[in-house]
Write a protein that holds these residues in place. Structure first.
Motif, mmCIF file in Angstrom:
data_model
loop_
_atom_site.group_PDB
_atom_site.id
_atom_site.type_symbol
_atom_site.label_atom_id
_atom_site.label_comp_id
_atom_site.label_asym_id
_atom_site.label_seq_id
_atom_site.Cartn_x
_atom_site.Cartn_y
_atom_site.Cartn_z
ATOM 1 N N SER A 129 0.779 -1.366 0.234
ATOM 2 C CA SER A 129 -0.297 0.175 -0.271
ATOM 3 C C SER A 129 0.749 1.257 0.651
ATOM 4 N N GLY A 130 -0.223 2.359 -0.374
ATOM 5 C CA GLY A 130 1.312 3.482 0.574
ATOM 6 C C GLY A 130 1.289 4.016 1.353
ATOM 7 N N PRO A 131 1.439 5.250 2.018
ATOM 8 C CA PRO A 131 1.965 5.656 3.351
ATOM 9 C C PRO A 131 0.372 5.712 3.641
ATOM 10 N N ASN A 132 0.686 5.003 4.856
ATOM 11 C CA ASN A 132 -0.627 5.373 5.984
ATOM 12 C C ASN A 132 -0.258 6.598 7.003
ATOM 13 N N VAL A 133 -0.636 6.880 7.329
ATOM 14 C CA VAL A 133 -0.653 8.645 6.999
ATOM 15 C C VAL A 133 -2.020 9.125 8.557
ATOM 16 N N VAL A 134 -1.422 9.481 10.053
ATOM 17 C CA VAL A 134 -2.483 8.774 10.613
ATOM 18 C C VAL A 134 -2.037 10.557 11.611
ATOM 19 N N ILE A 135 -3.103 11.419 11.933
ATOM 20 C CA ILE A 135 -3.151 12.803 13.005
ATOM 21 C C ILE A 135 -3.656 12.850 14.779
ATOM 22 N N VAL A 136 -2.892 12.463 14.857
ATOM 23 C CA VAL A 136 -3.701 12.477 16.710
ATOM 24 C C VAL A 136 -3.301 14.091 17.184
ATOM 25 N N PRO A 137 -4.750 14.775 16.781
ATOM 26 C CA PRO A 137 -4.997 16.235 17.757
ATOM 27 C C PRO A 137 -5.137 15.790 19.385
ATOM 28 N N GLU A 138 -5.050 16.706 20.518
ATOM 29 C CA GLU A 138 -5.612 16.557 21.820
ATOM 30 C C GLU A 138 -5.655 17.738 22.859
ATOM 31 N N PHE A 139 -6.302 17.832 23.108
ATOM 32 C CA PHE A 139 -6.076 19.923 23.939
ATOM 33 C C PHE A 139 -5.311 19.529 24.914
ATOM 34 N N LYS A 140 -4.434 19.681 25.092
ATOM 35 C CA LYS A 140 -2.846 19.634 25.855
ATOM 36 C C LYS A 140 -2.500 20.944 26.241
ATOM 37 N N LYS A 141 -2.272 20.938 27.263
ATOM 38 C CA LYS A 141 -1.934 22.388 27.964
ATOM 39 C C LYS A 141 -0.648 21.864 28.506
ATOM 40 N N ALA A 142 0.395 22.623 28.268
ATOM 41 C CA ALA A 142 2.011 21.943 29.810
ATOM 42 C C ALA A 142 1.678 22.353 30.837
ATOM 43 N N SER A 143 1.314 21.452 31.640
ATOM 44 C CA SER A 143 0.841 21.661 33.352
ATOM 45 C C SER A 143 2.591 23.546 34.462
ATOM 46 N N THR A 144 1.482 23.833 34.886
ATOM 47 C CA THR A 144 2.405 24.557 34.806
ATOM 48 C C THR A 144 3.205 24.112 36.211
ATOM 49 N N GLU A 145 2.289 24.056 37.298
ATOM 50 C CA GLU A 145 3.001 23.126 38.365
ATOM 51 C C GLU A 145 4.389 22.824 38.290
ATOM 52 N N SER A 146 4.325 21.726 36.895
ATOM 53 C CA SER A 146 5.886 20.671 36.955
ATOM 54 C C SER A 146 6.568 21.555 36.452
ATOM 55 N N LYS A 147 6.423 22.531 35.987
ATOM 56 C CA LYS A 147 7.053 23.493 34.560
ATOM 57 C C LYS A 147 8.180 23.675 36.350
ATOM 58 N N GLU A 148 7.437 24.802 37.219
ATOM 59 C CA GLU A 148 8.007 25.336 38.490
ATOM 60 C C GLU A 148 8.638 24.266 39.218
ATOM 61 N N LYS A 149 8.466 23.525 39.089
ATOM 62 C CA LYS A 149 8.870 21.979 40.038
ATOM 63 C C LYS A 149 10.060 21.909 39.375
ATOM 64 N N GLY A 150 10.299 22.086 38.152
ATOM 65 C CA GLY A 150 11.548 21.355 37.710
ATOM 66 C C GLY A 150 11.444 20.177 37.191
ATOM 67 N N ILE A 151 12.566 19.152 36.653
ATOM 68 C CA ILE A 151 12.558 17.790 36.526
ATOM 69 C C ILE A 151 14.201 16.861 37.201
ATOM 70 N N THR A 152 13.825 15.867 37.409
ATOM 71 C CA THR A 152 14.832 15.458 37.726
ATOM 72 C C THR A 152 15.440 14.055 36.761
ATOM 73 N N LEU A 153 17.164 13.984 36.381
ATOM 74 C CA LEU A 153 17.730 13.348 34.909
ATOM 75 C C LEU A 153 19.085 12.270 35.795
ATOM 76 N N PHE A 154 18.659 10.950 35.032
ATOM 77 C CA PHE A 154 19.837 10.721 35.560
ATOM 78 C C PHE A 154 20.778 9.694 34.465
#
Length: 306
Positions: free
Chosen positions: A125-150
């Motif tokens: 077949s030809g290429p399969n194309v999928v478009i997934v749109p979502e209502f996604k607003k980044a969490s301000t609380e998570s940004k203020e908290k920051g993340i940890t890395l390993f």
């Protein structure tokens, strides 16, 4: 609760979104692809992610340029133009009544296989194309908290066997790196390149701030991040020294600040790496300044394309 750079506020509207598959729309529960799809069988596919901000697909040209480069790299021929794909994205957004705080994922695989196999000649077949749109607003609380890395033992590979700049469906090594980080008690993984220098994270690009300079990797072994490029651009426009160079964990552990970049989260501060505290604040002043400059680039783009 899962914590990381993709933390989003819950939005009940996502239960009823319509997903695009090869010119048709399906509800979330009915959006399916064949088990003979190349992406499912062998990870033979590419993808791109976009943000819809105030009715504008931000940095669309850069994202489509990266998508078309990926297609050329893996040898997938698109039977459509950039304009045609953009039209399908907009049709999907309009059907879902979307205008702001939306994340769009475009996934394109080589197509349906005659039988389970790596061989692209068995694609029927030809290429399969999928478009997934979502209502996604980044969490301000998570940004203020920051993340940890390993720091994972799994390295970012050399471009002679799988170029790290390629947004492909084959992400197992990044998943393995992330699993190591999670098992070590961190949020996400920091990955070194084949020479032992700091490269990138499992899903985002990595920066440090040291002596009022911004450092990131050379780009030879890291993801070809659009947000990464925009942060570098913002630094250049505002006379901030930004170096793309080799540096090691020695430099990272002594950095004044660290942050990661990505399409969804923008700039997210890093508070700890391998158990070591980075900087004096969970959200450093320099990182906050750069985040503002990056957001200004978005606003300028929206104003010029709205």
């Amino acid at each position: 609760m899962v914590h990381g750079t993709h933390n989003a506020l819950e939005d009940i509207r996502n239960k009823n979104i319509k997903i695009y598959i090869n010119g048709e729309f399906f509800s979330r529960n009915d959006a399916k692809i064949s088990v003979f799809d190349s992406g499912y069988l062998v990870g033979d596919g590419i993808w791109e992610a976009l943000r819809l901000h105030n009715g504008v697909l931000v940095f669309l040209e850069d994202h489509f340029e990266r998508l078309w480069q990926a297609a050329a790299t893996v040898g997938i021929t698109f039977p459509f133009t950039k304009e045609a794909l953009e039209k399908e994205v907009w049709n999907t957004l309009k059907l879902n009544n979307m205008h702001d705080d939306v994340h769009v994922r475009i996934m394109i695989t080589r197509g349906i296989k005659k039988t389970p196999s790596q061989d692209p000649r068995l694609t029927i077949s030809g290429p399969n194309v999928v478009i997934v749109p979502e209502f996604k607003k980044a969490s301000t609380e998570s940004k203020e908290k920051g993340i940890t890395l390993f720091t994972s033992t799994i390295r970012r590979g050399s471009p002679d066997y799988l170029d790290p700049r390629l947004n492909c469906h084959s992400k197992l090594h990044e998943v393995q790196a992330l699993i190591q980080a999670i098992e070590a008690g961190a949020d996400e993984a920091l990955m070194l390149d084949v020479n032992g220098f700091v490269s990138t994270c499992n899903a985002t690009n990595f920066f440090i701030v040291t002596n009022n300079e911004v450092w990131t990797s050379t780009g030879a072994y890291c993801m070809n991040g659009i947000t990464r490029a925009k942060v570098i651009e913002a630094c250049e426009k505002n006379n901030i020294i930004c170096k793309q160079k080799d540096f090691s964990l020695f430099d990272v552990y002594g950095a004044d600040e660290a942050f990661v970049t990505g399409t969804f989260g923008g700039l997210t501060p890093v508070t700890k790496i391998d158990g070591r505290t980075i900087g004096k604040k969970s959200y450093g002043d320099f990182t906050r300044k750069l985040s503002t400059l990056y957001n200004n680039l978005i606003e300028d783009y929206v104003n010029n394309n709205g």
